[in-house]
Design a protein around this motif. Structure first.
Motif, PDB file in Angstrom:
ATOM      1  N   ALA A  82      52.572  32.599  26.870  1.00 27.35           N
ATOM      2  CA  ALA A  82      51.418  33.185  27.557  1.00 27.35           C
ATOM      3  C   ALA A  82      50.876  34.315  26.692  1.00 27.35           C
ATOM      4  N   THR A  83      49.584  34.286  26.435  1.00 24.91           N
ATOM      5  CA  THR A  83      48.944  35.323  25.641  1.00 24.91           C
ATOM      6  C   THR A  83      47.688  35.800  26.360  1.00 24.91           C
ATOM      7  N   ASP A  84      47.073  36.832  25.809  1.00 20.96           N
ATOM      8  CA  ASP A  84      45.852  37.390  26.381  1.00 20.96           C
ATOM      9  C   ASP A  84      46.086  37.770  27.843  1.00 20.96           C
ATOM     10  N   LEU A  85      47.145  38.539  28.061  1.00 19.47           N
ATOM     11  CA  LEU A  85      47.599  38.880  29.409  1.00 19.47           C
ATOM     12  C   LEU A  85      46.754  39.956  30.067  1.00 19.47           C
ATOM     13  N   SER A  86      46.613  39.840  31.361  1.00 19.93           N
ATOM     14  CA  SER A  86      46.012  40.871  32.203  1.00 19.93           C
ATOM     15  C   SER A  86      47.073  41.340  33.186  1.00 19.93           C
ATOM     16  N   VAL A  87      46.962  42.595  33.590  1.00 16.34           N
ATOM     17  CA  VAL A  87      47.946  43.171  34.504  1.00 16.34           C
ATOM     18  C   VAL A  87      47.496  42.970  35.947  1.00 16.34           C
ATOM     19  N   GLY A  88      48.433  42.526  36.779  1.00 18.19           N
ATOM     20  CA  GLY A  88      48.180  42.370  38.202  1.00 18.19           C
ATOM     21  C   GLY A  88      49.325  42.980  38.978  1.00 18.19           C
ATOM     22  N   ALA A  89      49.510  42.527  40.198  1.00 19.96           N
ATOM     23  CA  ALA A  89      50.582  43.038  41.058  1.00 19.96           C
ATOM     24  C   ALA A  89      51.760  42.075  41.041  1.00 19.96           C
ATOM     25  N   THR A  90      52.964  42.633  41.025  1.00 16.02           N
ATOM     26  CA  THR A  90      54.161  41.797  41.106  1.00 16.02           C
ATOM     27  C   THR A  90      54.400  41.373  42.544  1.00 16.02           C
ATOM     28  N   SER A  91      55.135  40.281  42.711  1.00 16.34           N
ATOM     29  CA  SER A  91      55.549  39.851  44.047  1.00 16.34           C
ATOM     30  C   SER A  91      56.902  39.154  43.935  1.00 16.34           C
ATOM     31  N   PRO A  92      57.929  39.909  43.494  1.00 16.29           N
ATOM     32  CA  PRO A  92      59.252  39.292  43.350  1.00 16.29           C
ATOM     33  C   PRO A  92      59.814  38.841  44.693  1.00 16.29           C
ATOM     34  N   GLU A  93      60.738  37.889  44.601  1.00 16.41           N
ATOM     35  CA  GLU A  93      61.426  37.434  45.809  1.00 16.41           C
ATOM     36  C   GLU A  93      62.296  38.573  46.335  1.00 16.41           C
ATOM     37  N   ALA A  94      62.675  38.491  47.590  1.00 12.71           N
ATOM     38  CA  ALA A  94      63.460  39.552  48.226  1.00 12.71           C
ATOM     39  C   ALA A  94      64.788  39.790  47.509  1.00 12.71           C
ATOM     40  N   THR A  95      65.322  38.778  46.843  1.00 11.01           N
ATOM     41  CA  THR A  95      66.608  38.904  46.158  1.00 11.01           C
ATOM     42  C   THR A  95      66.474  39.437  44.736  1.00 11.01           C
ATOM     43  N   GLU A  96      65.247  39.672  44.281  1.00 15.83           N
ATOM     44  CA  GLU A  96      65.025  40.107  42.904  1.00 15.83           C
ATOM     45  C   GLU A  96      64.665  41.591  42.845  1.00 15.83           C
TER      46      GLU A  96
END
Length: 166
Positions: A114-128
């Motif tokens: 993955a290249t040319d990344l943009s920053v967004g919000a994370t949404s990890p699973e409850a166990t992460e």
């Protein structure tokens, strides 16, 4: 044994020379997808998270299991990257598919760049509980070669991804 994470299958196996191995146990997991994500400053995105088998923290590429009905490798990679790191890849490209352990595991391990990344919000699973790190390419290579990245499959994927043609 079977649950949502794993299935253990006992086969009767006969080798090419005629030797019988019975039972021969095979572990069936879903396929995994991992992402070599490189930001606009040419830094590699890594994640650090607790791994119970290791009983400690593990430095890894972002990624995880593909959902049961999921067949789109790039889509799964984009989902895992977004969930774990908040990054959204502007350009996703398939790199390679390998077996994590061909003697015992039935699943496959897919690598996506993955290249040319943009920053967004994370949404990890409850166990992460994930810490995101951005490291220069050479530092990522050093971490892989020094043992600082303990997950052998991730070391291999990182080295392949950093050296494969873009």
């Amino acid at each position: 044994m079977r649950d949502r994470w794993i299935r253990v299958r006992a086969d009767d196996c006969t080798t090419a020379s005629g030797a019988v191995v019975a039972p021969y146990y095979v572990l069936e997991f879903p396929d995994f997808v991992h992402v070599l994500a490189i930001d606009r400053s040419d830094r590699v995105v890594l994640v650090r998270q607790y791994r119970h088998g290791l009983r400690g923290m593990s430095l890894e590429l972002p990624g995880g299991m593909m959902d049961q009905a999921e067949t789109d490798i790039l889509g799964a990679a984009a989902r895992e990257l977004r969930e774990e790191t908040g990054f959204v890849g502007g350009a996703l490209s398939y790199v390679i598919t390998l077996s994590p352990e061909p003697a015992r595991y039935e699943n496959r391990l897919h690598l996506v760049r993955a290249t040319d990344l943009s920053v967004g919000a994370t949404s990890p699973e409850a166990t992460e509980d994930i810490e995101v790190l951005l490291v220069p390419r050479q530092e990522a290579m050093r971490l892989a070669l020094s043992g600082a990245i303990a997950h052998a499959a991730h070391v291999g994927l990182l080295l392949i991804g950093l050296n494969a043609p873009a």
